[in-house]
Design a protein around this motif. Structure first.
Motif, PDB file in Angstrom:
ATOM      1  N   LEU A   1     -18.895 -30.583   1.569  1.00 43.26           N
ATOM      2  CA  LEU A   1     -17.758 -30.601   2.488  1.00 43.26           C
ATOM      3  C   LEU A   1     -17.404 -32.007   2.945  1.00 43.26           C
ATOM      4  CD1 LEU A   1     -18.056 -27.681   5.075  1.00 43.26           C
ATOM      5  CD2 LEU A   1     -16.425 -27.947   3.215  1.00 43.26           C
ATOM      6  N   PHE A   2     -18.412 -32.868   2.994  1.00 40.05           N
ATOM      7  CA  PHE A   2     -18.161 -34.205   3.537  1.00 40.05           C
ATOM      8  C   PHE A   2     -18.175 -35.284   2.475  1.00 40.05           C
ATOM      9  CE2 PHE A   2     -19.440 -31.714   7.156  1.00 40.05           C
ATOM     10  CZ  PHE A   2     -18.519 -32.096   8.120  1.00 40.05           C
ATOM     11  N   TRP A   3     -17.503 -35.029   1.402  1.00 38.30           N
ATOM     12  CA  TRP A   3     -17.210 -36.023   0.377  1.00 38.30           C
ATOM     13  C   TRP A   3     -18.433 -36.653  -0.286  1.00 38.30           C
ATOM     14  CZ3 TRP A   3     -16.286 -37.793   5.551  1.00 38.30           C
ATOM     15  CH2 TRP A   3     -15.202 -37.163   6.165  1.00 38.30           C
ATOM     16  N   ARG A   4     -19.554 -35.950  -0.240  1.00 39.57           N
ATOM     17  CA  ARG A   4     -20.704 -36.529  -0.934  1.00 39.57           C
ATOM     18  C   ARG A   4     -20.815 -35.933  -2.326  1.00 39.57           C
ATOM     19  NH1 ARG A   4     -24.140 -39.627   2.822  1.00 39.57           N
ATOM     20  NH2 ARG A   4     -24.084 -38.614   4.852  1.00 39.57           N
ATOM     21  N   LYS A   5     -21.369 -36.707  -3.226  1.00 43.50           N
ATOM     22  CA  LYS A   5     -21.598 -36.209  -4.570  1.00 43.50           C
ATOM     23  C   LYS A   5     -23.071 -36.355  -4.905  1.00 43.50           C
ATOM     24  CE  LYS A   5     -17.213 -37.727  -6.554  1.00 43.50           C
ATOM     25  NZ  LYS A   5     -16.639 -38.746  -7.449  1.00 43.50           N
ATOM     26  N   ARG A   6     -23.566 -35.398  -5.667  1.00 41.51           N
ATOM     27  CA  ARG A   6     -24.928 -35.554  -6.177  1.00 41.51           C
ATOM     28  C   ARG A   6     -24.886 -35.345  -7.675  1.00 41.51           C
ATOM     29  NH1 ARG A   6     -30.163 -36.853  -5.874  1.00 41.51           N
ATOM     30  NH2 ARG A   6     -31.539 -35.494  -7.061  1.00 41.51           N
ATOM     31  N   PHE A   7     -25.353 -36.334  -8.401  1.00 44.00           N
ATOM     32  CA  PHE A   7     -25.386 -36.192  -9.851  1.00 44.00           C
ATOM     33  C   PHE A   7     -26.603 -35.390 -10.263  1.00 44.00           C
ATOM     34  CE2 PHE A   7     -22.001 -39.016  -9.737  1.00 44.00           C
ATOM     35  CZ  PHE A   7     -21.408 -39.032 -10.991  1.00 44.00           C
ATOM     36  N   ILE A   8     -26.376 -34.370 -11.050  1.00 43.73           N
ATOM     37  CA  ILE A   8     -27.479 -33.584 -11.581  1.00 43.73           C
ATOM     38  C   ILE A   8     -27.378 -33.606 -13.100  1.00 43.73           C
ATOM     39  CG2 ILE A   8     -28.575 -31.321 -11.599  1.00 43.73           C
ATOM     40  CD1 ILE A   8     -27.445 -30.802  -8.848  1.00 43.73           C
ATOM     41  N   ASP A   9     -28.081 -34.535 -13.695  1.00 44.63           N
ATOM     42  CA  ASP A   9     -28.131 -34.528 -15.150  1.00 44.63           C
ATOM     43  C   ASP A   9     -29.103 -33.398 -15.487  1.00 44.63           C
ATOM     44  OD1 ASP A   9     -30.100 -35.854 -13.835  1.00 44.63           O
ATOM     45  OD2 ASP A   9     -30.001 -37.679 -14.995  1.00 44.63           O
ATOM     46  N   TRP A  10     -29.333 -33.051 -16.665  1.00 46.18           N
ATOM     47  CA  TRP A  10     -30.289 -32.002 -17.039  1.00 46.18           C
ATOM     48  C   TRP A  10     -29.809 -30.603 -16.665  1.00 46.18           C
ATOM     49  CZ3 TRP A  10     -36.136 -33.355 -17.109  1.00 46.18           C
ATOM     50  CH2 TRP A  10     -36.300 -34.649 -17.601  1.00 46.18           C
ATOM     51  N   ILE A  11     -28.627 -30.478 -16.045  1.00 45.52           N
ATOM     52  CA  ILE A  11     -28.164 -29.136 -15.681  1.00 45.52           C
ATOM     53  C   ILE A  11     -27.936 -28.310 -16.945  1.00 45.52           C
ATOM     54  CG2 ILE A  11     -25.744 -29.918 -15.539  1.00 45.52           C
ATOM     55  CD1 ILE A  11     -27.066 -27.191 -13.289  1.00 45.52           C
ATOM     56  N   ASN A  12     -27.659 -28.991 -18.043  1.00 48.44           N
ATOM     57  CA  ASN A  12     -27.451 -28.260 -19.300  1.00 48.44           C
ATOM     58  C   ASN A  12     -28.686 -28.267 -20.189  1.00 48.44           C
ATOM     59  OD1 ASN A  12     -24.700 -27.549 -18.799  1.00 48.44           O
ATOM     60  ND2 ASN A  12     -24.187 -29.691 -19.115  1.00 48.44           N
ATOM     61  N   ASP A  13     -29.827 -28.537 -19.612  1.00 51.34           N
ATOM     62  CA  ASP A  13     -31.052 -28.598 -20.403  1.00 51.34           C
ATOM     63  C   ASP A  13     -31.334 -27.259 -21.085  1.00 51.34           C
ATOM     64  OD1 ASP A  13     -33.547 -30.714 -20.366  1.00 51.34           O
ATOM     65  OD2 ASP A  13     -34.176 -28.649 -20.816  1.00 51.34           O
ATOM     66  N   ARG A  14     -31.897 -27.372 -22.303  1.00 50.34           N
ATOM     67  CA  ARG A  14     -32.147 -26.139 -23.073  1.00 50.34           C
ATOM     68  C   ARG A  14     -33.344 -25.387 -22.528  1.00 50.34           C
ATOM     69  NH1 ARG A  14     -31.491 -27.979 -28.979  1.00 50.34           N
ATOM     70  NH2 ARG A  14     -29.274 -28.476 -29.032  1.00 50.34           N
ATOM     71  N   ASN A  15     -34.264 -26.102 -21.928  1.00 47.17           N
ATOM     72  CA  ASN A  15     -35.432 -25.454 -21.334  1.00 47.17           C
ATOM     73  C   ASN A  15     -34.993 -24.611 -20.129  1.00 47.17           C
ATOM     74  OD1 ASN A  15     -37.671 -24.860 -19.734  1.00 47.17           O
ATOM     75  ND2 ASN A  15     -38.766 -26.686 -20.422  1.00 47.17           N
ATOM     76  N   ALA A  16     -35.176 -23.309 -20.238  1.00 44.87           N
ATOM     77  CA  ALA A  16     -34.662 -22.382 -19.228  1.00 44.87           C
ATOM     78  C   ALA A  16     -35.240 -22.660 -17.845  1.00 44.87           C
ATOM     79  CB  ALA A  16     -34.963 -20.955 -19.645  1.00 44.87           C
ATOM     80  N   ILE A  17     -36.480 -23.077 -17.797  1.00 49.42           N
ATOM     81  CA  ILE A  17     -37.106 -23.330 -16.505  1.00 49.42           C
ATOM     82  C   ILE A  17     -36.462 -24.533 -15.819  1.00 49.42           C
ATOM     83  CG2 ILE A  17     -39.262 -23.994 -15.374  1.00 49.42           C
ATOM     84  CD1 ILE A  17     -40.645 -22.468 -17.761  1.00 49.42           C
TER      85      ILE A  17
END
Length: 486
Positions: A376-392
């Motif tokens: 809501l307050f204009w912050r961003k968090r980069f999450i690489d690995w969100i498309n990782d093949r490892n399900a866990i």
DNA sequence: CGAGGAGCGA
DNA sequence: ACGTCGCTCCTCGA
């Protein structure tokens, strides 16, 4: 100021493309700037920093800020922290934190010493009992030795594993307590020892002899969620546990005899934010009617109006854990139900709060596409690995994507509240002051004749941070020590 | 001195 | 195989 930029810098250094580089490296590589080395300043470590002449020392210190600002202008503002956040939240907060750190917190040393005596007696007592049961003496503070006694000598059943051996933590011991009396005593010993070494001794060590107060440091940029953190001592993990005779929090007292400790905390802020961000009708409706949200969840799940306290507890847990994108397996462990039941609860939750589910899947979709989430307050968090093949890993990253915006937003809300409250205190020339922040709680030292105005105004400020149909709610507690404030 | 286990809070 | 983020304690092996 320097401290904030310094920590901001650490946030930057944590990132993969600068990993391993020192500030000097970055300065020369990116900005062609040669920084003074510490060796130079300290004349090859022969001088203490306090002995260095002021001009050199300030230049050395200012360089950190200077380079960090260059980095900020060049890269950080793109993604670590937006200019708006810096201007409206983080920068003004610096002064608020300075004030809190200057105020300090008063400690009742005698109270702590009483607790010390009690704990020491109990520790010796438990130790004696344990050694009698085990027929030998060993170091209870060493998990390895406890392990040997429990599993080698007493041949008790082993539970979950750690990296190197079988775990002997509280959960395991509580289970073992059904088999053998020794486990219960180890739990007690550990607990008493923890309180004594981490809280009683540590607090007494840090009390200023003259003022009888402790001086904590708040860090603005060490957490990934932009919450504050507190060190030496960490005031954000003082036990809430209350014995019949004492609690650690009772040692936190007002400055003067007629002053009060007053605590305001946001009630269910994360669920409320979930309602605000997802616009779920059922969730919103409950809040607008000012209903007990846990009771309502139970009602929505089972269409049952009367609810036992046990059922309310379950509903509370469901509300709480769903925000964390938890699996049925884990929920079943947390609230002692079967996995099948846990799955049913979670499914029903999403069925009754459909827009919550939409909000979650949209957040994940957005993250998968853009590799970051927003708040809501204009912050961003980069999450690489969100498309990782490892399900866990993928699941863990999804949890991060869902939880972060909520936790971050609540961190921002209380920061904004702190800024506004400090303004209010200064403008009205009040003698009362803010002395602690514990994530969703603000604690004040209030002088007697200001209690009425504080009681009236502070909740108003806190509840109106977000302009939304759904109001934030604040609870207030007050007494002669912090222990009674809950 | 750093890693690992443990436990306190939100 | 499974909540996140922190801080601090202690042990143990390098």
């Amino acid at each position: 100021m320097a401290k904030f930029y310094d920590t901001l810098l650490w946030e930057y250094i944590k990132n993969p493309w600068v990993k391993g580089l020192s500030l000097d490296d970055i300065a020369s590589k990116e900005f062609d700037y040669k920084m003074i080395s510490y060796d130079e300043v300290s004349e090859k470590q022969t001088k203490n920093f306090t002995e260095v002449d002021l001009v050199t020392a300030s230049k050395y210190s200012a360089e950190d800020v200077y380079i960090t600002n260059l980095i900020y202008q060049k890269q950080l503002k793109e993604w670590v922290v937006d200019n708006k956040v810096l201007k409206n939240i983080e920068n003004p907060l610096i002064e608020v934190l300075r004030d809190i750190e200057i105020n300090w917190v008063k400690i009742d040393q005698n109270k702590l010493k009483q607790i010390w005596v009690f704990l020491e007696k109990e520790i010796i007592n438990q130790e004696k009992i344990i050694f009698e049961i085990a027929w030998e003496e060993f170091n209870l503070k060493s998990p390895k030795q406890v392990w040997e006694i429990l599993f080698d000598k007493l041949q008790l059943p082993q539970g979950k594993k750690t990296k190197t051996w079988y775990s002997v933590d509280n959960e395991v011991l509580e289970y073992l307590a059904l088999e053998h009396p020794i486990a219960k005593h180890i739990v007690l010993y550990r607990w008493y020892f923890k309180i004594l070494s981490t809280y009683v001794e540590w607090l007494l060590k840090l009390v200023d002899k003259d003022t009888k107060k402790i001086h904590t440091s708040y860090n603005q940029a060490v957490t990934t969620t932009w919450r504050l953190s507190s060190t030496s001592p960490n005031l954000q993990n003082i036990p809430t546990w209350k014995d019949v005779y004492w609690s650690i929090r009772e040692a936190f007292i007002p400055y003067k005899e007629n002053d009060l400790i007053v605590s305001f905390d946001y009630s269910q802020i994360e669920v409320r934010l979930l309602a605000i961000m997802s616009w779920d009708e059922n969730l919103t409706w409950s809040f607008l009617q000012n209903l007990d949200i846990h009771k309502m969840t139970w009602y929505f799940l089972f269409w049952k109006d009367d609810i036992t306290s046990e059922e309310r507890k379950i509903a509370k847990a469901v509300n709480f854990w769903v925000i964390y994108w938890i699996s049925p397996f884990w929920l079943s462990k947390m609230i002692w139900i079967s996995q099948k039941q846990a799955k049913e609860y979670i499914d029903k939750f999403y069925e009754k709060y459909p827009k919550v589910k939409d909000f979650f899947s949209k957040t994940i979709e957005f993250c998968e596409k853009n590799l970051y989430v927003e708040t809501l307050f204009w912050r961003k968090r980069f999450i690489d690995w969100i498309n990782d093949r490892n399900a866990i890993i993928k699941k863990a990253k999804e949890r991060e994507a869902i939880n972060m915006p909520i936790q971050w937003t609540s961190a921002d809300i209380i920061k904004i509240a702190m800024i506004k409250i400090n303004d209010f205190l200064i403008k009205n020339d009040l003698k009362s002051c803010m002395i602690m922040q514990v994530h969703d709680e603000l604690v004040f030292n209030v002088v007697e004749n200001e209690f009425e105005i504080i009681k009236k105004e502070i909740p108003l400020i806190m509840e109106n941070i977000i302009d939304d149909k759904i109001k934030l709610k604040v609870d207030m507690w007050f007494w002669k020590n912090w222990g009674e404030c809950k």
